[in-house]
Design a protein around this motif. Structure first.
Motif, PDB file in Angstrom:
ATOM      1  N   PHE A  28      -4.844 -48.706  10.296  1.00 27.30           N
ATOM      2  CA  PHE A  28      -4.333 -47.915   9.173  1.00 27.30           C
ATOM      3  C   PHE A  28      -4.108 -48.802   7.959  1.00 27.30           C
ATOM      4  O   PHE A  28      -4.482 -48.451   6.831  1.00 27.30           O
ATOM      5  CB  PHE A  28      -3.040 -47.217   9.593  1.00 27.30           C
ATOM      6  N   GLY A  29      -3.526 -49.971   8.176  1.00 25.11           N
ATOM      7  CA  GLY A  29      -3.323 -50.914   7.084  1.00 25.11           C
ATOM      8  C   GLY A  29      -4.634 -51.372   6.485  1.00 25.11           C
ATOM      9  O   GLY A  29      -4.747 -51.558   5.257  1.00 25.11           O
TER      10      GLY A  29
ATOM     11  N   THR B 273      -9.327 -43.687  16.846  1.00 21.96           N
ATOM     12  CA  THR B 273      -9.705 -42.720  17.881  1.00 21.96           C
ATOM     13  C   THR B 273      -9.746 -43.358  19.257  1.00 21.96           C
ATOM     14  O   THR B 273      -9.291 -42.773  20.245  1.00 21.96           O
ATOM     15  CB  THR B 273     -11.080 -42.107  17.554  1.00 21.96           C
ATOM     16  N   HIS B 274     -10.262 -44.563  19.349  1.00 23.85           N
ATOM     17  CA  HIS B 274     -10.418 -45.225  20.643  1.00 23.85           C
ATOM     18  C   HIS B 274      -9.110 -45.755  21.224  1.00 23.85           C
ATOM     19  O   HIS B 274      -8.980 -45.850  22.444  1.00 23.85           O
ATOM     20  CB  HIS B 274     -11.419 -46.375  20.518  1.00 23.85           C
ATOM     21  N   VAL B 275      -8.152 -46.137  20.373  1.00 25.23           N
ATOM     22  CA  VAL B 275      -6.942 -46.776  20.906  1.00 25.23           C
ATOM     23  C   VAL B 275      -5.787 -45.801  21.071  1.00 25.23           C
ATOM     24  O   VAL B 275      -4.682 -46.209  21.450  1.00 25.23           O
ATOM     25  CB  VAL B 275      -6.492 -47.961  20.008  1.00 25.23           C
ATOM     26  N   THR B 276      -6.010 -44.514  20.799  1.00 32.18           N
ATOM     27  CA  THR B 276      -4.935 -43.528  20.934  1.00 32.18           C
ATOM     28  C   THR B 276      -5.185 -42.634  22.144  1.00 32.18           C
ATOM     29  O   THR B 276      -6.331 -42.347  22.498  1.00 32.18           O
ATOM     30  CB  THR B 276      -4.811 -42.651  19.676  1.00 32.18           C
ATOM     31  N   SER B 277      -4.104 -42.200  22.761  1.00 29.14           N
ATOM     32  CA  SER B 277      -4.206 -41.271  23.882  1.00 29.14           C
ATOM     33  C   SER B 277      -4.478 -39.867  23.359  1.00 29.14           C
ATOM     34  O   SER B 277      -4.371 -39.603  22.162  1.00 29.14           O
ATOM     35  CB  SER B 277      -2.903 -41.281  24.686  1.00 29.14           C
TER      36      SER B 277
ATOM     37  N   PHE C 189      -6.451 -61.316  14.333  1.00 27.60           N
ATOM     38  CA  PHE C 189      -5.536 -61.816  15.359  1.00 27.60           C
ATOM     39  C   PHE C 189      -4.869 -60.682  16.141  1.00 27.60           C
ATOM     40  O   PHE C 189      -4.718 -60.773  17.365  1.00 27.60           O
ATOM     41  CB  PHE C 189      -4.482 -62.730  14.727  1.00 27.60           C
ATOM     42  N   VAL C 190      -4.463 -59.611  15.459  1.00 33.70           N
ATOM     43  CA  VAL C 190      -3.766 -58.527  16.154  1.00 33.70           C
ATOM     44  C   VAL C 190      -4.689 -57.809  17.131  1.00 33.70           C
ATOM     45  O   VAL C 190      -4.257 -57.385  18.212  1.00 33.70           O
ATOM     46  CB  VAL C 190      -3.168 -57.535  15.136  1.00 33.70           C
TER      47      VAL C 190
ATOM     48  N   TRP D 274      -0.326 -48.954  19.765  1.00 32.27           N
ATOM     49  CA  TRP D 274       0.201 -48.682  18.439  1.00 32.27           C
ATOM     50  C   TRP D 274      -0.015 -49.832  17.464  1.00 32.27           C
ATOM     51  O   TRP D 274      -0.266 -49.598  16.272  1.00 32.27           O
ATOM     52  CB  TRP D 274       1.690 -48.342  18.530  1.00 32.27           C
ATOM     53  N   ALA D 275       0.070 -51.068  17.929  1.00 31.75           N
ATOM     54  CA  ALA D 275      -0.115 -52.201  17.009  1.00 31.75           C
ATOM     55  C   ALA D 275      -1.509 -52.163  16.392  1.00 31.75           C
ATOM     56  O   ALA D 275      -1.672 -52.355  15.170  1.00 31.75           O
ATOM     57  CB  ALA D 275       0.112 -53.523  17.748  1.00 31.75           C
ATOM     58  N   ILE D 276      -2.510 -51.890  17.202  1.00 31.77           N
ATOM     59  CA  ILE D 276      -3.873 -51.833  16.682  1.00 31.77           C
ATOM     60  C   ILE D 276      -4.053 -50.622  15.776  1.00 31.77           C
ATOM     61  O   ILE D 276      -4.717 -50.696  14.743  1.00 31.77           O
ATOM     62  CB  ILE D 276      -4.881 -51.802  17.846  1.00 31.77           C
TER      63      ILE D 276
END
Length: 414
Positions: free
Chosen positions: A31-32, A139-143, A198-199, A24-26
């Motif tokens: 999104f930001g 797309t890549h970081v979400t289930s 960094f995130v 979620w952080a990524i």
């Protein structure tokens, strides 16, 4: 083929990385990044009259300044997507934000319309890279269970960023000039690039990159999906109407109603917030099984009808405002539906970036040609009321494209 399954003669995308949880952080940083990129579109409308006056640019030149940020997105959308597939969406997102900053800094010191066009061209390179990579990163970081909802949220980055900058830019312009606004935008974008660096530093794309020959195959495979091409065209039709309305609504209100710069910027900002609401409604509907073609159809039809009210001189001001707000809601249905269809039409996970690039190329095509076309009609006829027939014709094309895509989407889902 890894990460895909064969259905007949075609490949359909399966869950790219089903064993992973959503990061979620990524997702929110991406999104930001999209929001920050979109602020560079939103910073222009309130400042455009002052820029045109100071740089001695006419109405048509102003239209090209408004749309030039989209030129490279139209020309390089697929390229940005394939580069993201090769070197990683994280790197392209950060690089895109830095390129936007460079273009914005050049614009800060522009002394002619031509230099401002160059600055917006450079911003467009960064905007294309950042938005394509941002969608790919989401797309890549979400289930699998979070992906459509997340892409629906992602699709609202334009109205959120645009609206925030319309209001924030108007506040800056009340106490400073447009060059100060450009400098503030530059600093903000550099800051978010550092945050993204960094995130996302611990994230590594699962599955690795692809080689040069594979990139060509990815582009060819995506372009061979007629449903995806039609959706990208629907996205272009939407963007032509949406960006034209947002770019010229402040000028329209100042000319027709003698509105203050702050009020003239606030109204389209509210319209954009309604547009974001349409994005989220569309994402909610897709999450419950509604097909993309139907959302594209309803959105295109609603945009066409409400534009009659916005520009009609026979309606009261209150009704025109209501039509503008409904224009935002109907329009908001389209981006979420278009980006949500990426999972339907993408042949394989390794082509996610390329397919997102196709969608961004479509929306930037509309953004490129929309504002100058509307400006040309307004300049030649001398009346805002006469632009009704242009926007209605564009909307009718969107309705037809959505209907044509219906059987193609059903076939892809079988």
């Amino acid at each position: 083929m890894d990460g895909s399954r064969r259905t007949g003669d075609n490949f359909r995308m399966s869950v790219p990385f089903p064993e992973e949880k959503t990061q979620w952080a990524i997702m929110w940083v991406a999104f930001g990044g999209g929001i920050v990129a979109a602020t560079h579109m939103g910073k222009l409308p309130a400042a455009l009259p002052d820029i045109m006056a100071e740089l001695n640019a006419g109405l048509v030149m102003g239209g090209w300044i408004a749309s030039m940020i989209s030129f490279t997105g139209f020309a390089l959308g697929l390229v940005s997507g394939t580069i993201g597939d090769r070197i990683g969406q994280r790197r392209v997102l950060i690089l895109g934000l830095l390129i936007i900053s460079a273009g914005s800094l050049i614009g800060t010191f522009a002394r002619s319309g031509e230099i401002m066009l160059l600055a917006r061209f450079i911003e467009g390179i960064g905007y294309s890279a950042a938005t394509v990579a941002g969608a790919g990163l989401v797309t890549h970081v979400t289930s699998d269970k979070d992906r459509k909802w997340s892409l629906g949220i992602w699709s609202s980055h334009v109205p959120v960023g645009f609206a925030g900058m319309l209001i924030g830019g108007a506040l800056v312009l009340n106490i400073a000039d447009w060059r100060t606004l450009w400098l503030v935008s530059t600093i903000t974008t550099v800051f978010w690039a550092v945050v993204a660096f960094f995130v996302t530093s611990g994230w590594r794309r699962r599955g690795g990159g692809v080689g040069g020959a594979r990139l060509v195959r990815n582009v060819t495979a995506c372009l061979k999906q007629p449903g995806a091409v039609l959706v990208a065209m629907c996205f272009a039709i939407y963007a032509a109407q949406h960006i034209s309305m947002m770019a010229w609504l402040p000028t329209y209100m100042r000319e027709e109603y003698n509105a203050s710069p702050l009020f003239a910027a606030t109204v389209p900002a509210v319209v954009l917030l309604f547009n974001a609401g349409g994005n989220w409604m569309s994402a909610w509907a897709m999450g419950r099984g509604m097909q993309s073609w139907l959302l594209l159809f309803v959105g295109a039809l609603g945009m066409g009808l409400t534009q009659f009210g916005v520009f009609s001189t026979s309606l009261a001001e209150e009704l025109r405002l209501a039509c503008a707000l409904m224009f935002g809601i109907f329009g908001g249905m389209i981006p979420a539906a278009a980006l949500g269809s990426v999972a339907v039409y993408t042949p394989a996970p390794a082509q996610i970036g390329t397919m997102n690039g196709l969608m961004v190329m479509g929306t930037n095509a509309g953004m490129l040609f929309g504002p100058p076309s509307l400006a040309a009609v307004r300049a030649s006829t001398g009346s805002w009321n006469d632009v009704i027939w242009l926007v209605a014709t564009i909307a009718a094309v969107g309705v037809m494209l959505a209907l044509i895509s219906r059987p193609l989407e059903r076939r892809a889902n079988q």
